[in-house]
Enzyme design. Structure first.
Site: not given
Length: 601
Positions: A558-560
Protein backbone atom coordinates in the site's frame (compact mmCIF):
# COMPACT_ATOMS: atom_id res chain seq x y z
CA UNK A 1 3.93 33.34 3.17
CA UNK A 2 6.48 33.98 0.46
CA UNK A 3 7.23 30.24 0.28
CA UNK A 4 3.51 29.41 0.04
CA UNK A 5 3.15 31.87 -2.87
CA UNK A 6 6.15 30.27 -4.58
CA UNK A 7 4.63 26.81 -4.11
CA UNK A 8 1.32 27.96 -5.57
CA UNK A 9 3.10 29.54 -8.53
CA UNK A 10 5.12 26.36 -9.08
CA UNK A 11 1.94 24.22 -8.97
CA UNK A 12 0.20 26.50 -11.47
CA UNK A 13 3.17 26.43 -13.84
CA UNK A 14 3.30 22.63 -13.55
CA UNK A 15 -0.34 22.40 -14.60
CA UNK A 16 0.40 24.69 -17.57
CA UNK A 17 3.46 22.68 -18.51
CA UNK A 18 5.75 25.70 -18.03
CA UNK A 19 8.09 24.37 -15.34
CA UNK A 20 11.50 23.65 -16.88
CA UNK A 21 12.48 20.00 -16.55
CA UNK A 22 15.92 18.79 -15.64
CA UNK A 23 17.61 16.64 -18.26
CA UNK A 24 16.40 13.04 -18.08
CA UNK A 25 19.00 11.01 -16.24
CA UNK A 26 19.44 8.27 -13.69
CA UNK A 27 16.90 8.73 -10.91
CA UNK A 28 14.92 11.55 -12.54
CA UNK A 29 11.19 11.03 -13.19
CA UNK A 30 10.52 11.42 -16.87
CA UNK A 31 13.63 9.54 -18.00
CA UNK A 32 12.69 7.31 -20.91
CA UNK A 33 14.57 4.42 -19.36
CA UNK A 34 12.54 4.69 -16.16
CA UNK A 35 9.23 5.13 -17.96
CA UNK A 36 9.32 2.23 -20.38
CA UNK A 37 6.07 0.65 -21.45
CA UNK A 38 4.26 3.97 -22.04
CA UNK A 39 1.71 2.20 -24.23
CA UNK A 40 0.47 0.19 -21.26
CA UNK A 41 -3.19 -0.70 -21.06
CA UNK A 42 -3.89 1.53 -18.06
CA UNK A 43 -2.77 4.57 -20.08
CA UNK A 44 -5.17 3.93 -22.96
CA UNK A 45 -8.84 4.69 -23.45
CA UNK A 46 -8.84 7.69 -21.12
CA UNK A 47 -12.20 9.23 -20.17
CA UNK A 48 -12.77 12.84 -19.19
CA UNK A 49 -11.99 13.78 -15.60
CA UNK A 50 -14.12 11.96 -13.07
CA UNK A 51 -15.55 9.36 -15.47
CA UNK A 52 -14.27 5.86 -14.71
CA UNK A 53 -16.21 3.78 -17.25
CA UNK A 54 -18.84 3.85 -20.00
CA UNK A 55 -20.00 0.25 -19.68
CA UNK A 56 -20.19 -1.88 -16.53
CA UNK A 57 -22.02 -5.20 -16.43
CA UNK A 58 -21.78 -7.94 -13.79
CA UNK A 59 -23.76 -10.67 -12.01
CA UNK A 60 -23.87 -9.00 -8.60
CA UNK A 61 -22.37 -10.41 -5.38
CA UNK A 62 -22.44 -14.01 -4.19
CA UNK A 63 -24.23 -14.37 -0.85
CA UNK A 64 -23.21 -16.69 1.96
CA UNK A 65 -25.30 -19.90 1.92
CA UNK A 66 -28.13 -20.13 4.49
CA UNK A 67 -27.41 -21.54 7.93
CA UNK A 68 -27.56 -25.32 8.29
CA UNK A 69 -28.74 -26.36 11.79
CA UNK A 70 -26.51 -28.61 13.88
CA UNK A 71 -27.12 -32.38 13.83
CA UNK A 72 -29.30 -33.69 16.66
CA UNK A 73 -26.28 -35.28 18.36
CA UNK A 74 -24.50 -31.92 18.79
CA UNK A 75 -25.89 -30.16 21.86
CA UNK A 76 -25.52 -26.90 23.77
CA UNK A 77 -25.51 -27.09 27.57
CA UNK A 78 -26.48 -24.54 30.21
CA UNK A 79 -25.69 -25.28 33.86
CA UNK A 80 -24.84 -28.82 32.76
CA UNK A 81 -28.22 -29.44 31.11
CA UNK A 82 -28.85 -29.66 27.34
CA UNK A 83 -30.85 -26.72 25.95
CA UNK A 84 -32.52 -26.79 22.54
CA UNK A 85 -31.86 -23.42 20.90
CA UNK A 86 -33.92 -21.66 18.27
CA UNK A 87 -32.31 -21.55 14.82
CA UNK A 88 -31.34 -17.87 15.14
CA UNK A 89 -29.78 -18.34 18.60
CA UNK A 90 -28.08 -21.58 17.57
CA UNK A 91 -26.39 -19.96 14.57
CA UNK A 92 -24.85 -17.24 16.75
CA UNK A 93 -23.83 -19.88 19.32
CA UNK A 94 -21.87 -21.71 16.60
CA UNK A 95 -19.88 -18.54 15.92
CA UNK A 96 -18.63 -18.61 19.53
CA UNK A 97 -18.30 -22.39 19.63
CA UNK A 98 -15.99 -22.37 16.61
CA UNK A 99 -13.67 -19.97 18.43
CA UNK A 100 -13.56 -21.85 21.72
CA UNK A 101 -9.94 -22.08 22.84
CA UNK A 102 -8.96 -18.97 20.90
CA UNK A 103 -7.45 -16.09 22.88
CA UNK A 104 -10.39 -13.87 21.96
CA UNK A 105 -12.81 -15.98 24.03
CA UNK A 106 -10.74 -15.22 27.14
CA UNK A 107 -11.07 -11.44 26.71
CA UNK A 108 -13.76 -9.86 28.85
CA UNK A 109 -14.74 -7.26 26.23
CA UNK A 110 -15.19 -9.96 23.58
CA UNK A 111 -17.25 -12.16 25.91
CA UNK A 112 -19.45 -9.28 27.10
CA UNK A 113 -20.18 -7.99 23.59
CA UNK A 114 -20.90 -11.48 22.28
CA UNK A 115 -23.29 -12.32 25.09
CA UNK A 116 -25.18 -9.02 24.74
CA UNK A 117 -25.68 -9.51 21.00
CA UNK A 118 -26.44 -13.22 21.36
CA UNK A 119 -29.25 -12.53 23.82
CA UNK A 120 -30.83 -10.18 21.26
CA UNK A 121 -31.14 -13.15 18.89
CA UNK A 122 -32.71 -15.43 21.50
CA UNK A 123 -36.40 -16.09 21.91
CA UNK A 124 -38.00 -14.69 25.08
CA UNK A 125 -38.02 -18.09 26.80
CA UNK A 126 -34.32 -18.60 25.94
CA UNK A 127 -33.39 -15.26 27.52
CA UNK A 128 -35.22 -16.28 30.70
CA UNK A 129 -33.02 -19.39 30.97
CA UNK A 130 -29.63 -18.25 29.61
CA UNK A 131 -28.44 -15.37 31.80
CA UNK A 132 -24.70 -15.97 32.22
CA UNK A 133 -22.03 -16.84 29.66
CA UNK A 134 -19.98 -18.51 32.40
CA UNK A 135 -22.67 -21.21 32.73
CA UNK A 136 -22.73 -21.95 28.98
CA UNK A 137 -21.02 -25.03 27.56
CA UNK A 138 -20.13 -24.94 23.85
CA UNK A 139 -17.83 -27.99 23.99
CA UNK A 140 -19.85 -30.27 21.71
CA UNK A 141 -20.35 -27.47 19.18
CA UNK A 142 -16.61 -26.77 19.17
CA UNK A 143 -15.75 -30.46 18.77
CA UNK A 144 -18.20 -30.75 15.86
CA UNK A 145 -16.44 -28.02 13.87
CA UNK A 146 -12.97 -29.34 14.77
CA UNK A 147 -14.00 -32.75 13.41
CA UNK A 148 -15.41 -31.14 10.24
CA UNK A 149 -12.13 -29.31 9.65
CA UNK A 150 -10.15 -32.53 10.19
CA UNK A 151 -12.42 -34.38 7.75
CA UNK A 152 -11.78 -31.76 5.07
CA UNK A 153 -8.05 -32.34 5.40
CA UNK A 154 -8.35 -36.05 4.58
CA UNK A 155 -10.71 -35.78 1.61
CA UNK A 156 -9.89 -38.03 -1.32
CA UNK A 157 -8.30 -36.56 -4.44
CA UNK A 158 -11.62 -36.91 -6.28
CA UNK A 159 -13.52 -35.06 -3.55
CA UNK A 160 -10.96 -32.25 -3.49
CA UNK A 161 -11.15 -32.00 -7.28
CA UNK A 162 -14.94 -31.71 -7.10
CA UNK A 163 -14.69 -28.87 -4.57
CA UNK A 164 -12.11 -27.15 -6.77
CA UNK A 165 -14.39 -27.40 -9.81
CA UNK A 166 -17.30 -25.94 -7.83
CA UNK A 167 -15.14 -23.00 -6.74
CA UNK A 168 -13.98 -22.42 -10.32
CA UNK A 169 -17.59 -22.48 -11.54
CA UNK A 170 -18.48 -19.86 -8.94
CA UNK A 171 -15.49 -17.76 -10.02
CA UNK A 172 -16.55 -17.92 -13.67
CA UNK A 173 -20.13 -16.91 -12.85
CA UNK A 174 -19.58 -14.14 -10.29
CA UNK A 175 -15.86 -13.34 -10.47
CA UNK A 176 -15.77 -11.32 -13.70
CA UNK A 177 -17.43 -8.22 -15.11
CA UNK A 178 -17.47 -6.44 -18.46
CA UNK A 179 -15.92 -2.97 -18.24
CA UNK A 180 -15.81 -0.89 -21.43
CA UNK A 181 -15.85 -4.03 -23.55
CA UNK A 182 -13.07 -5.78 -21.62
CA UNK A 183 -13.51 -8.71 -19.25
CA UNK A 184 -12.10 -7.70 -15.86
CA UNK A 185 -11.60 -9.81 -12.76
CA UNK A 186 -13.55 -8.85 -9.63
CA UNK A 187 -11.63 -8.74 -6.37
CA UNK A 188 -14.04 -9.90 -3.66
CA UNK A 189 -17.28 -11.08 -5.22
CA UNK A 190 -18.39 -12.96 -2.07
CA UNK A 191 -20.24 -11.09 0.64
CA UNK A 192 -18.69 -11.90 4.02
CA UNK A 193 -20.77 -14.44 5.98
CA UNK A 194 -22.15 -13.54 9.42
CA UNK A 195 -19.87 -14.06 12.41
CA UNK A 196 -18.28 -12.34 15.39
CA UNK A 197 -16.32 -9.13 14.93
CA UNK A 198 -12.68 -9.41 15.96
CA UNK A 199 -11.08 -6.13 15.01
CA UNK A 200 -7.42 -5.33 15.42
CA UNK A 201 -5.68 -4.58 18.68
CA UNK A 202 -7.96 -4.26 21.71
CA UNK A 203 -10.98 -3.09 19.74
CA UNK A 204 -13.89 -2.12 22.03
CA UNK A 205 -16.42 -3.75 19.67
CA UNK A 206 -14.74 -7.16 19.51
CA UNK A 207 -17.22 -9.99 19.95
CA UNK A 208 -20.18 -8.11 18.50
CA UNK A 209 -22.37 -9.88 15.95
CA UNK A 210 -21.74 -9.21 12.26
CA UNK A 211 -25.23 -9.74 10.90
CA UNK A 212 -26.07 -11.62 7.73
CA UNK A 213 -26.18 -9.32 4.70
CA UNK A 214 -29.29 -9.76 2.56
CA UNK A 215 -30.00 -8.53 -1.02
CA UNK A 216 -32.27 -5.87 0.51
CA UNK A 217 -29.12 -4.34 2.10
CA UNK A 218 -27.16 -4.14 -1.16
CA UNK A 219 -26.86 -1.29 -3.66
CA UNK A 220 -25.95 -2.41 -7.20
CA UNK A 221 -23.90 -0.18 -9.52
CA UNK A 222 -23.92 -0.91 -13.27
CA UNK A 223 -24.42 0.90 -16.58
CA UNK A 224 -27.97 1.81 -17.57
CA UNK A 225 -27.93 -0.20 -20.79
CA UNK A 226 -26.49 -3.35 -19.16
CA UNK A 227 -28.38 -6.38 -17.95
CA UNK A 228 -29.18 -5.69 -14.30
CA UNK A 229 -28.05 -8.54 -12.00
CA UNK A 230 -30.83 -10.82 -10.80
CA UNK A 231 -31.23 -10.87 -6.99
CA UNK A 232 -31.68 -14.28 -5.32
CA UNK A 233 -35.19 -15.71 -5.66
CA UNK A 234 -37.74 -13.99 -3.44
CA UNK A 235 -35.54 -10.94 -2.81
CA UNK A 236 -34.85 -7.53 -4.31
CA UNK A 237 -31.93 -5.08 -4.27
CA UNK A 238 -31.97 -2.08 -1.96
CA UNK A 239 -31.20 0.12 -4.96
CA UNK A 240 -29.84 -0.06 -8.51
CA UNK A 241 -27.85 2.94 -9.67
CA UNK A 242 -25.53 3.93 -12.51
CA UNK A 243 -22.67 6.04 -11.15
CA UNK A 244 -19.70 5.99 -13.51
CA UNK A 245 -17.62 8.28 -11.29
CA UNK A 246 -16.94 5.38 -8.89
CA UNK A 247 -15.41 1.94 -9.45
CA UNK A 248 -17.42 -0.20 -7.01
CA UNK A 249 -19.93 -2.76 -8.28
CA UNK A 250 -21.99 -3.28 -5.12
CA UNK A 251 -22.12 -1.70 -1.66
CA UNK A 252 -23.76 -2.25 1.73
CA UNK A 253 -23.41 -1.08 5.33
CA UNK A 254 -22.04 -3.60 7.83
CA UNK A 255 -23.72 -3.80 11.22
CA UNK A 256 -20.87 -3.43 13.74
CA UNK A 257 -19.16 -0.17 12.78
CA UNK A 258 -21.76 1.07 10.28
CA UNK A 259 -19.04 1.34 7.65
CA UNK A 260 -19.73 0.89 3.96
CA UNK A 261 -18.32 -2.25 2.34
CA UNK A 262 -17.78 -2.63 -1.38
CA UNK A 263 -17.43 -5.20 -4.13
CA UNK A 264 -14.46 -3.85 -6.09
CA UNK A 265 -12.43 -4.75 -9.13
CA UNK A 266 -9.39 -6.97 -8.68
CA UNK A 267 -6.16 -5.03 -8.00
CA UNK A 268 -4.77 -6.29 -11.33
CA UNK A 269 -7.60 -4.65 -13.30
CA UNK A 270 -7.02 -1.66 -15.58
CA UNK A 271 -8.78 0.84 -13.32
CA UNK A 272 -7.04 -0.36 -10.15
CA UNK A 273 -3.66 -0.31 -11.87
CA UNK A 274 -4.28 3.21 -13.11
CA UNK A 275 -5.35 4.37 -9.65
CA UNK A 276 -2.25 2.84 -8.01
CA UNK A 277 0.04 4.37 -10.63
CA UNK A 278 -1.50 7.82 -10.13
CA UNK A 279 -1.22 7.46 -6.34
CA UNK A 280 2.51 6.82 -6.49
CA UNK A 281 3.05 9.48 -9.15
CA UNK A 282 1.39 12.03 -6.84
CA UNK A 283 3.70 10.97 -4.00
CA UNK A 284 6.65 11.08 -6.39
CA UNK A 285 5.69 14.62 -7.43
CA UNK A 286 6.03 15.70 -3.80
CA UNK A 287 9.81 15.37 -4.22
CA UNK A 288 9.79 18.65 -6.16
CA UNK A 289 7.97 20.49 -3.35
CA UNK A 290 9.08 18.85 -0.12
CA UNK A 291 12.15 21.00 0.60
CA UNK A 292 10.13 24.20 0.28
CA UNK A 293 7.28 22.75 2.37
CA UNK A 294 9.73 21.82 5.12
CA UNK A 295 11.26 25.30 5.04
CA UNK A 296 7.77 26.76 5.33
CA UNK A 297 6.66 24.75 8.36
CA UNK A 298 9.97 25.41 10.11
CA UNK A 299 9.43 29.14 9.60
CA UNK A 300 5.86 28.78 10.89
CA UNK A 301 7.13 27.40 14.21
CA UNK A 302 7.81 31.06 15.10
CA UNK A 303 4.52 32.44 13.78
CA UNK A 304 2.59 34.97 15.85
CA UNK A 305 -0.58 32.96 15.27
CA UNK A 306 -1.09 29.95 17.54
CA UNK A 307 -3.14 28.23 14.82
CA UNK A 308 -0.24 28.47 12.37
CA UNK A 309 2.25 27.18 14.93
CA UNK A 310 0.07 24.19 15.77
CA UNK A 311 -0.41 23.38 12.09
CA UNK A 312 3.34 23.58 11.50
CA UNK A 313 4.18 21.23 14.39
CA UNK A 314 1.47 18.78 13.30
CA UNK A 315 2.82 18.82 9.75
CA UNK A 316 6.32 18.14 11.12
CA UNK A 317 5.00 15.02 12.89
CA UNK A 318 3.13 13.87 9.78
CA UNK A 319 6.28 14.32 7.72
CA UNK A 320 8.88 12.92 10.10
CA UNK A 321 6.89 10.23 11.94
CA UNK A 322 4.44 9.24 9.17
CA UNK A 323 1.51 9.90 11.50
CA UNK A 324 -1.98 9.81 10.05
CA UNK A 325 -3.87 13.10 10.12
CA UNK A 326 -6.75 11.47 12.01
CA UNK A 327 -10.37 11.52 10.91
CA UNK A 328 -12.96 13.23 13.05
CA UNK A 329 -15.29 10.69 14.68
CA UNK A 330 -18.97 10.93 15.43
CA UNK A 331 -19.94 11.69 19.03
CA UNK A 332 -20.32 8.52 21.05
CA UNK A 333 -18.19 6.32 18.81
CA UNK A 334 -16.80 3.60 21.04
CA UNK A 335 -13.21 3.27 19.84
CA UNK A 336 -11.00 6.01 21.31
CA UNK A 337 -8.63 6.18 18.35
CA UNK A 338 -6.77 9.33 17.38
CA UNK A 339 -4.50 10.73 14.71
CA UNK A 340 -2.11 13.64 14.69
CA UNK A 341 -4.76 16.40 14.67
CA UNK A 342 -6.81 14.79 17.44
CA UNK A 343 -3.96 14.04 19.86
CA UNK A 344 -4.72 14.91 23.46
CA UNK A 345 -2.33 16.12 26.15
CA UNK A 346 -2.48 12.68 27.81
CA UNK A 347 -1.02 11.09 24.66
CA UNK A 348 2.23 13.07 24.84
CA UNK A 349 4.97 13.32 27.47
CA UNK A 350 7.91 15.70 27.22
CA UNK A 351 11.38 14.77 28.47
CA UNK A 352 14.12 17.44 28.53
CA UNK A 353 16.58 14.55 28.25
CA UNK A 354 16.09 10.81 27.73
CA UNK A 355 17.99 7.94 26.15
CA UNK A 356 21.04 10.18 25.78
CA UNK A 357 19.11 12.71 23.67
CA UNK A 358 17.69 16.15 24.37
CA UNK A 359 14.11 17.32 23.71
CA UNK A 360 12.48 13.89 23.63
CA UNK A 361 8.76 13.46 22.97
CA UNK A 362 7.02 10.27 24.11
CA UNK A 363 3.86 9.31 22.20
CA UNK A 364 1.39 6.71 23.47
CA UNK A 365 -2.07 6.43 21.88
CA UNK A 366 -4.41 4.14 19.95
CA UNK A 367 -4.20 4.74 16.21
CA UNK A 368 -6.12 3.30 13.29
CA UNK A 369 -7.74 -0.10 13.95
CA UNK A 370 -6.94 0.33 17.68
CA UNK A 371 -3.25 -0.42 17.09
CA UNK A 372 -1.15 1.16 19.82
CA UNK A 373 1.37 3.75 18.68
CA UNK A 374 4.27 4.10 21.09
CA UNK A 375 7.39 6.04 20.26
CA UNK A 376 10.08 8.04 22.04
CA UNK A 377 11.72 10.39 19.59
CA UNK A 378 14.04 13.41 19.86
CA UNK A 379 12.63 16.48 18.11
CA UNK A 380 14.02 19.84 17.12
CA UNK A 381 14.19 22.38 19.95
CA UNK A 382 11.53 24.77 18.50
CA UNK A 383 9.09 21.84 18.23
CA UNK A 384 9.73 20.90 21.86
CA UNK A 385 9.25 24.51 23.03
CA UNK A 386 6.03 24.80 21.05
CA UNK A 387 4.68 21.59 22.57
CA UNK A 388 5.35 23.01 26.04
CA UNK A 389 3.39 26.10 24.99
CA UNK A 390 0.50 24.06 23.55
CA UNK A 391 0.20 22.04 26.79
CA UNK A 392 0.15 25.03 29.17
CA UNK A 393 -2.96 25.23 31.37
CA UNK A 394 -4.52 22.16 29.75
CA UNK A 395 -5.82 18.99 31.35
CA UNK A 396 -4.98 15.45 30.18
CA UNK A 397 -8.19 15.17 28.09
CA UNK A 398 -7.72 18.50 26.30
CA UNK A 399 -6.68 18.55 22.66
CA UNK A 400 -2.99 19.16 22.07
CA UNK A 401 -3.75 21.01 18.83
CA UNK A 402 -6.91 22.82 19.95
CA UNK A 403 -6.78 25.32 17.05
CA UNK A 404 -6.38 22.65 14.37
CA UNK A 405 -8.76 20.25 12.61
CA UNK A 406 -8.19 17.54 10.03
CA UNK A 407 -10.25 19.58 7.56
CA UNK A 408 -8.18 22.75 7.99
CA UNK A 409 -4.93 20.80 7.74
CA UNK A 410 -6.01 19.06 4.54
CA UNK A 411 -7.06 22.41 3.05
CA UNK A 412 -3.60 23.79 3.83
CA UNK A 413 -1.90 20.75 2.27
CA UNK A 414 -3.92 21.24 -0.93
CA UNK A 415 -2.67 24.83 -1.07
CA UNK A 416 0.92 23.62 -0.84
CA UNK A 417 0.57 21.05 -3.65
CA UNK A 418 -2.39 19.88 -5.69
CA UNK A 419 -3.41 16.43 -4.43
CA UNK A 420 -1.26 16.60 -1.27
CA UNK A 421 -2.67 14.79 1.77
CA UNK A 422 -1.20 13.26 4.92
CA UNK A 423 -1.37 9.88 3.16
CA UNK A 424 0.69 11.25 0.25
CA UNK A 425 3.35 12.33 2.76
CA UNK A 426 3.20 8.86 4.31
CA UNK A 427 3.55 7.20 0.90
CA UNK A 428 6.40 9.53 -0.10
CA UNK A 429 8.40 8.99 3.08
CA UNK A 430 7.80 5.23 3.04
CA UNK A 431 8.99 4.91 -0.57
CA UNK A 432 11.98 7.22 -0.11
CA UNK A 433 12.98 5.32 3.05
CA UNK A 434 12.83 1.97 1.23
CA UNK A 435 14.95 3.31 -1.62
CA UNK A 436 17.57 4.76 0.73
CA UNK A 437 17.68 1.62 2.90
CA UNK A 438 18.10 -0.64 -0.14
CA UNK A 439 20.94 1.53 -1.36
CA UNK A 440 22.65 1.36 2.04
CA UNK A 441 22.11 -2.35 2.77
CA UNK A 442 22.50 -4.15 -0.57
CA UNK A 443 25.87 -5.44 -1.76
CA UNK A 444 26.23 -6.68 -5.32
CA UNK A 445 28.49 -9.55 -4.23
CA UNK A 446 25.96 -10.96 -1.75
CA UNK A 447 24.06 -14.18 -2.40
CA UNK A 448 20.40 -14.03 -3.43
CA UNK A 449 19.38 -15.07 0.10
CA UNK A 450 21.47 -12.29 1.67
CA UNK A 451 20.02 -9.72 -0.75
CA UNK A 452 16.48 -10.79 0.16
CA UNK A 453 17.39 -10.41 3.86
CA UNK A 454 18.59 -6.88 3.07
CA UNK A 455 15.33 -6.18 1.25
CA UNK A 456 13.23 -7.40 4.17
CA UNK A 457 15.33 -5.33 6.58
CA UNK A 458 14.69 -2.25 4.44
CA UNK A 459 10.99 -3.11 4.35
CA UNK A 460 11.05 -3.56 8.12
CA UNK A 461 12.37 -0.02 8.65
CA UNK A 462 9.40 1.27 6.64
CA UNK A 463 6.91 -0.94 8.51
CA UNK A 464 8.20 0.39 11.84
CA UNK A 465 7.98 3.98 10.53
CA UNK A 466 4.34 3.37 9.54
CA UNK A 467 3.56 1.47 12.79
CA UNK A 468 2.55 -1.70 10.94
CA UNK A 469 2.56 -4.21 13.78
CA UNK A 470 1.25 -7.71 14.25
CA UNK A 471 1.03 -10.15 17.13
CA UNK A 472 3.69 -12.85 17.15
CA UNK A 473 2.14 -15.78 15.22
CA UNK A 474 0.93 -18.61 17.45
CA UNK A 475 2.98 -21.05 15.36
CA UNK A 476 6.18 -18.99 15.65
CA UNK A 477 7.96 -21.04 18.33
CA UNK A 478 7.18 -24.35 16.64
CA UNK A 479 8.25 -23.15 13.20
CA UNK A 480 11.49 -21.72 14.66
CA UNK A 481 12.22 -25.03 16.38
CA UNK A 482 11.69 -26.86 13.08
CA UNK A 483 13.98 -24.38 11.34
CA UNK A 484 16.70 -24.78 13.98
CA UNK A 485 16.43 -28.57 13.62
CA UNK A 486 16.99 -28.20 9.87
CA UNK A 487 19.95 -25.89 10.48
CA UNK A 488 21.55 -28.37 12.88
CA UNK A 489 21.05 -31.24 10.42
CA UNK A 490 22.53 -29.14 7.63
CA UNK A 491 25.56 -28.25 9.80
CA UNK A 492 26.19 -31.95 10.33
CA UNK A 493 25.97 -32.55 6.56
CA UNK A 494 28.45 -29.70 5.96
CA UNK A 495 30.88 -31.15 8.53
CA UNK A 496 30.62 -34.59 6.92
CA UNK A 497 31.09 -33.14 3.43
CA UNK A 498 34.13 -31.19 4.62
CA UNK A 499 35.69 -34.39 6.03
CA UNK A 500 34.99 -36.22 2.75
CA UNK A 501 36.63 -33.37 0.82
CA UNK A 502 39.76 -33.66 2.99
CA UNK A 503 39.92 -37.41 2.31
CA UNK A 504 39.40 -36.87 -1.42
CA UNK A 505 42.15 -34.23 -1.46
CA UNK A 506 44.57 -36.64 0.27
CA UNK A 507 43.72 -39.45 -2.18
CA UNK A 508 44.24 -37.17 -5.18
CA UNK A 509 47.57 -36.03 -3.78
CA UNK A 510 48.65 -39.64 -3.41
CA UNK A 511 47.31 -40.96 -6.74
CA UNK A 512 47.28 -37.88 -8.99
CA UNK A 513 45.11 -39.51 -11.68
CA UNK A 514 42.00 -38.26 -13.49
CA UNK A 515 39.59 -40.41 -11.50
CA UNK A 516 40.72 -39.00 -8.14
CA UNK A 517 40.59 -35.45 -9.58
CA UNK A 518 36.97 -36.04 -10.67
CA UNK A 519 36.05 -37.31 -7.20
CA UNK A 520 37.77 -34.27 -5.64
CA UNK A 521 35.77 -31.82 -7.79
CA UNK A 522 32.53 -33.65 -7.02
CA UNK A 523 33.18 -33.44 -3.26
CA UNK A 524 34.08 -29.73 -3.56
CA UNK A 525 30.84 -28.93 -5.42
CA UNK A 526 28.81 -30.87 -2.84
CA UNK A 527 30.37 -28.90 0.02
CA UNK A 528 29.69 -25.58 -1.73
CA UNK A 529 26.06 -26.59 -2.34
CA UNK A 530 25.54 -27.61 1.29
CA UNK A 531 27.21 -24.43 2.58
CA UNK A 532 24.90 -22.34 0.40
CA UNK A 533 21.86 -24.24 1.71
CA UNK A 534 23.05 -23.68 5.30
CA UNK A 535 23.49 -19.97 4.62
CA UNK A 536 19.95 -19.77 3.20
CA UNK A 537 18.49 -21.50 6.27
CA UNK A 538 20.43 -19.20 8.61
CA UNK A 539 19.21 -16.13 6.72
CA UNK A 540 15.66 -17.48 6.88
CA UNK A 541 15.90 -17.90 10.67
CA UNK A 542 17.28 -14.38 11.11
CA UNK A 543 14.55 -12.95 8.89
CA UNK A 544 11.80 -14.81 10.75
CA UNK A 545 13.08 -13.68 14.16
CA UNK A 546 13.47 -10.02 13.15
CA UNK A 547 10.00 -9.76 11.61
CA UNK A 548 7.90 -11.80 14.03
CA UNK A 549 6.08 -8.67 15.29
CA UNK A 550 6.25 -6.53 12.16
CA UNK A 551 3.71 -6.68 9.32
CA UNK A 552 5.80 -6.21 6.18
CA UNK A 553 2.94 -6.81 3.77
CA UNK A 554 0.88 -3.71 4.58
CA UNK A 555 3.58 -1.24 3.62
CA UNK A 556 4.78 -3.36 0.69
CA UNK A 557 1.32 -3.45 -0.90
CA UNK A 558 0.00 0.00 0.00
CA UNK A 559 2.77 2.51 0.68
CA UNK A 560 5.84 1.40 -1.29
CA UNK A 561 6.07 2.24 -4.99
CA UNK A 562 6.54 -1.24 -6.51
CA UNK A 563 8.81 0.21 -9.19
CA UNK A 564 11.48 0.70 -6.51
CA UNK A 565 11.45 -3.02 -5.67
CA UNK A 566 11.29 -4.12 -9.32
CA UNK A 567 14.19 -1.84 -10.28
CA UNK A 568 16.19 -3.21 -7.33
CA UNK A 569 15.47 -6.79 -8.47
CA UNK A 570 16.65 -5.99 -11.99
CA UNK A 571 19.72 -4.09 -10.82
CA UNK A 572 20.89 -6.83 -8.43
CA UNK A 573 19.68 -9.84 -10.45
CA UNK A 574 17.14 -10.97 -7.85
CA UNK A 575 14.14 -12.84 -9.32
CA UNK A 576 11.03 -10.67 -8.87
CA UNK A 577 9.10 -13.72 -7.66
CA UNK A 578 11.35 -13.74 -4.57
CA UNK A 579 9.82 -10.39 -3.58
CA UNK A 580 6.29 -10.53 -4.99
CA UNK A 581 3.94 -13.52 -5.14
CA UNK A 582 2.06 -14.38 -8.35
CA UNK A 583 -1.00 -12.47 -7.18
CA UNK A 584 1.12 -9.47 -6.24
CA UNK A 585 2.90 -9.52 -9.61
CA UNK A 586 -0.51 -9.41 -11.30
CA UNK A 587 -1.48 -6.52 -9.04
CA UNK A 588 1.66 -4.60 -9.99
CA UNK A 589 1.67 -5.48 -13.70
CA UNK A 590 1.78 -1.76 -14.49
CA UNK A 591 5.01 -1.38 -12.50
CA UNK A 592 6.63 -4.44 -14.09
CA UNK A 593 5.97 -2.90 -17.50
CA UNK A 594 7.27 0.56 -16.58
CA UNK A 595 10.29 0.16 -14.30
CA UNK A 596 13.78 -0.26 -15.71
CA UNK A 597 16.74 -1.09 -13.49
CA UNK A 598 17.65 2.59 -13.20
CA UNK A 599 14.23 3.74 -11.95
CA UNK A 600 14.36 5.95 -8.88
CA UNK A 601 11.42 7.30 -6.93
Amino acid sequence: MRVVRLLRLRAALTLLGEVPRRPASRGVPGSRRTQKGSGARWEKEKHEDGVKWRQLEHKGPYFAPPYEPLPDGVRFFYEGKPVRLSVAAEEVATFYGRMLGHEYTTKEVFRKNFFNDWRKEMAVEEREVIKSLDKCDFTEIHRYFVDKAAARKVLSREEKQKLKEEAEKLQREFGYCILDGHQEKIGNFKIEPPGLFRGRGDHPKMGMLKRRIMPEDVVINCSRDSKIPEPPAGHQWKEVRSDNTVTWLAAWTESVQNSIKYIMLNPCSKLKGETAWQKFETARRLRGFVDEIRSQYRADWKSREMKTRQRAVALYFIDKLALRAGNEKEDGEAADTVGCCSLRVEHVQLHPEADGCQHVVEFDFLGKDCIRYYNRVPVEKPVYKNLQLFMESKGPRDNLFDRLTTTSLNKHLQELMDGLTAKVFRTYNASITLQEQLRALTRAEDSIAAKILSYNRANRVVAILCNHQRATPSTFEKSMQNLQTKIQAKKEQVAEARAELRRARAEHKAQGDGKSRSVLEKKRRLLEKLQEQLAQLSVQATDKEENKQVALGTSKLNYLDPRISIAWCKRFRVPVEKIYSKTQRERFAWALAMAGEDFEF
